[in-house]
Design an enzyme around this catalytic site. Structure first.
Site, PDB file in Angstrom:
ATOM      1  N   ARG A  27       0.832  -1.207   0.000  1.00 50.84           N
ATOM      2  CA  ARG A  27       0.000   0.000   0.000  1.00 50.84           C
ATOM      3  C   ARG A  27       0.868   1.260   0.000  1.00 50.84           C
ATOM      4  O   ARG A  27       0.488   2.291   0.576  1.00 50.84           O
ATOM      5  CB  ARG A  27      -0.962  -0.011   1.189  1.00 50.84           C
ATOM      6  CG  ARG A  27      -2.321   0.597   0.881  1.00 50.84           C
ATOM      7  CD  ARG A  27      -3.249   0.547   2.088  1.00 50.84           C
ATOM      8  NE  ARG A  27      -3.740  -0.787   2.344  1.00 50.84           N
ATOM      9  CZ  ARG A  27      -3.939  -1.303   3.563  1.00 50.84           C
ATOM     10  NH1 ARG A  27      -3.670  -0.590   4.637  1.00 50.84           N
ATOM     11  NH2 ARG A  27      -4.387  -2.530   3.705  1.00 50.84           N
ATOM     12  N   ARG A  31      -3.023   6.714   1.237  1.00 52.08           N
ATOM     13  CA  ARG A  31      -3.527   7.952   1.851  1.00 52.08           C
ATOM     14  C   ARG A  31      -2.564   8.623   2.810  1.00 52.08           C
ATOM     15  O   ARG A  31      -2.801   9.765   3.213  1.00 52.08           O
ATOM     16  CB  ARG A  31      -4.859   7.656   2.559  1.00 52.08           C
ATOM     17  CG  ARG A  31      -5.996   7.410   1.585  1.00 52.08           C
ATOM     18  CD  ARG A  31      -7.297   7.108   2.298  1.00 52.08           C
ATOM     19  NE  ARG A  31      -7.284   5.777   2.884  1.00 52.08           N
ATOM     20  CZ  ARG A  31      -8.287   5.259   3.600  1.00 52.08           C
ATOM     21  NH1 ARG A  31      -9.373   5.973   3.821  1.00 52.08           N
ATOM     22  NH2 ARG A  31      -8.203   4.030   4.093  1.00 52.08           N
ATOM     23  N   ARG A  40      -6.292  11.673  -5.650  1.00 51.11           N
ATOM     24  CA  ARG A  40      -7.578  11.014  -5.407  1.00 51.11           C
ATOM     25  C   ARG A  40      -8.705  12.036  -5.408  1.00 51.11           C
ATOM     26  O   ARG A  40      -9.798  11.778  -5.942  1.00 51.11           O
ATOM     27  CB  ARG A  40      -7.536  10.257  -4.086  1.00 51.11           C
ATOM     28  CG  ARG A  40      -8.859   9.564  -3.761  1.00 51.11           C
ATOM     29  CD  ARG A  40      -8.720   8.580  -2.641  1.00 51.11           C
ATOM     30  NE  ARG A  40     -10.028   8.082  -2.216  1.00 51.11           N
ATOM     31  CZ  ARG A  40     -10.211   7.045  -1.423  1.00 51.11           C
ATOM     32  NH1 ARG A  40      -9.175   6.374  -0.978  1.00 51.11           N
ATOM     33  NH2 ARG A  40     -11.421   6.666  -1.072  1.00 51.11           N
ATOM     34  N   ASP A  77      -7.085  -2.436  -7.261  1.00 52.32           N
ATOM     35  CA  ASP A  77      -7.797  -2.987  -6.119  1.00 52.32           C
ATOM     36  C   ASP A  77      -8.049  -4.467  -6.383  1.00 52.32           C
ATOM     37  O   ASP A  77      -8.243  -4.866  -7.532  1.00 52.32           O
ATOM     38  CB  ASP A  77      -9.126  -2.251  -5.912  1.00 52.32           C
ATOM     39  CG  ASP A  77      -9.754  -2.597  -4.575  1.00 52.32           C
ATOM     40  OD1 ASP A  77     -10.551  -3.559  -4.526  1.00 52.32           O
ATOM     41  OD2 ASP A  77      -9.451  -1.939  -3.571  1.00 52.32           O
ATOM     42  N   TYR A 154     -15.552 -11.548  -0.043  1.00 48.96           N
ATOM     43  CA  TYR A 154     -16.239 -10.294  -0.356  1.00 48.96           C
ATOM     44  C   TYR A 154     -17.480 -10.544  -1.210  1.00 48.96           C
ATOM     45  O   TYR A 154     -18.521  -9.898  -1.034  1.00 48.96           O
ATOM     46  CB  TYR A 154     -15.295  -9.344  -1.094  1.00 48.96           C
ATOM     47  CG  TYR A 154     -14.227  -8.742  -0.220  1.00 48.96           C
ATOM     48  CD1 TYR A 154     -14.498  -7.649   0.611  1.00 48.96           C
ATOM     49  CD2 TYR A 154     -12.931  -9.262  -0.210  1.00 48.96           C
ATOM     50  CE1 TYR A 154     -13.519  -7.098   1.418  1.00 48.96           C
ATOM     51  CE2 TYR A 154     -11.944  -8.715   0.593  1.00 48.96           C
ATOM     52  CZ  TYR A 154     -12.242  -7.635   1.410  1.00 48.96           C
ATOM     53  OH  TYR A 154     -11.264  -7.098   2.209  1.00 48.96           O
TER      54      TYR A 154
END
Length: 354
Positions: A27, A31, A40, A77, A154
């Site tokens: 990652r 962020r 973003r 993703d 998921y």
């Protein structure tokens, strides 16, 4: 074909000699970086960022412009695959990923098919090609996918889950149904990762984020079995060079010996097992990637250096170690601390490669 200026990451995965231990962060385009947040914001939403190759390229390169990392990883993703299968991925504010059409019944599974990668996931392979061009041989590029079991969690739960009640209920009550779902996912992942390799990914990684939620018997039957199937189906050489495969089961350090038989070139480790003990258990069969607790990055640069030194000493001399965190970097980490981490790995590891 542009010659790689820094190939120590690929060399370490294949246990070839290196000058220092290579390092990258799961990652790493995320962020915690203000430049990522700006891009973003420009994109408008996370899916637009993933599905716009120019923006995905921009954020993939951002951490490399800030830190001397030894690899880039495709910005995407893991849920692009179920989205391409028609499940309708969206991100609810404060809730994470959700699907408008989760998998609930045998009929839902029967409708699933391997998607046309070029048509449904071409934005990913376009991003791979664009990133490779932008890197211009600076460092290798990693492609990736979620594992079949992790994607299935998921798809059946309809999003994130704390107890996996629906997906485990299917596993225990309708195992044949679960195997059919996992098989179509495995076939899709083989096609997807091979397309990434053909587009320019120089290593690939399988993220088995939720494999650690299974029992030993179920991990072997419903997770590891399908990852091994994928690895056997991958293109392992491209552009005249081997394409290493990394397999990472979070919470799965108890199964290292079985993982080492999967055909993977390297195993990712979370922070719950000393890396020296892991090396003792599997010997030189595969390389190891990991495994500093991401929360160490909330401490001081001095404490980060201590932790890096401890892990390097524990692994010991020789190649076969790619330094990484035990999971993704947290969003509130100070970028300066991430920089101190990368610098410490390079500086302190040279003595182990003389």
């Amino acid at each position: 074909m542009t010659k790689l200026k820094n190939d120590r990451f690929l060399r370490a995965l294949l246990k070839e000699s290196v000058d220092v231990t290579p390092v990258w962060m799961m990652r790493q385009a995320g962020r915690y970086l203000p430049e990522y947040r700006a891009t973003r914001s420009k994109a408008g939403d996370f899916l637009k960022l993933c599905k716009t190759p120019e923006l995905a390229t921009e954020v993939t390169i951002q951490p490399l412009d800030r830190f001397p990392l030894d690899a880039a990883i495709l910005f995407s993703d893991i849920l692009t695959i179920p989205d391409a299968m028609g499940l309708g991925l969206y991100f609810a504010e404060g809730e994470g990923p959700r699907f408008t059409n989760p998998v609930k019944t045998q009929a839902d599974i029967d409708k699933l098919a391997v998607p046309d990668i070029a048509a449904e996931l071409g934005y990913v392979t376009d991003a791979v090609s664009m990133i490779r061009k932008e890197l211009n041989g600076r460092v290798p590029l990693i492609g990736f996918s979620g594992s079949p079991w992790t994607l299935a969690t998921y798809m059946v739960e309809g999003g994130s889950s704390k107890d996996f009640a629906k997906v485990k209920g299917m596993l225990y009550e309708q195992p044949a149904q679960m195997h059919k779902l996992l098989d179509v996912l495995a076939q899709t992942i083989i096609a997807y990762l091979n397309a990434q390799i053909e587009a320019g990914a120089q290593a690939v990684m399988l993220f088995d984020t939720w494999g650690g939620a299974l029992t030993t018997r179920d991990y072997n039957e419903f997770s590891l079995r399908y990852m091994s199937q994928i690895i056997a189906g991958l293109k392992r050489e491209n552009e005249g060079r081997k394409v290493p495969v990394i397999m990472f089961t979070k919470g799965g350090c108890q199964w290292l010996e079985a993982q080492a038989e999967s055909g993977a070139d390297a195993l990712g480790l979370d922070w719950t097992l000393d890396i020296g003990l892991a090396r003792n258990r599997i010997g030189d069969k595969v390389a190891l990637q990991g495994n500093m607790d991401p929360c160490v990055l909330y401490s001081s640069p001095e404490r980060i250096r201590e932790e890096v030194a401890f892990i390097l000493e524990s692994y010991g001399k020789g190649s076969g170690h790619v330094f990484n965190l035990g999971h993704g970097i947290h969003q509130h980490v100070d970028p300066e601390n991430a920089g101190a981490f990368v610098e410490a790995v390079h500086e302190l590891s040279a003595q182990y490669h003389q």
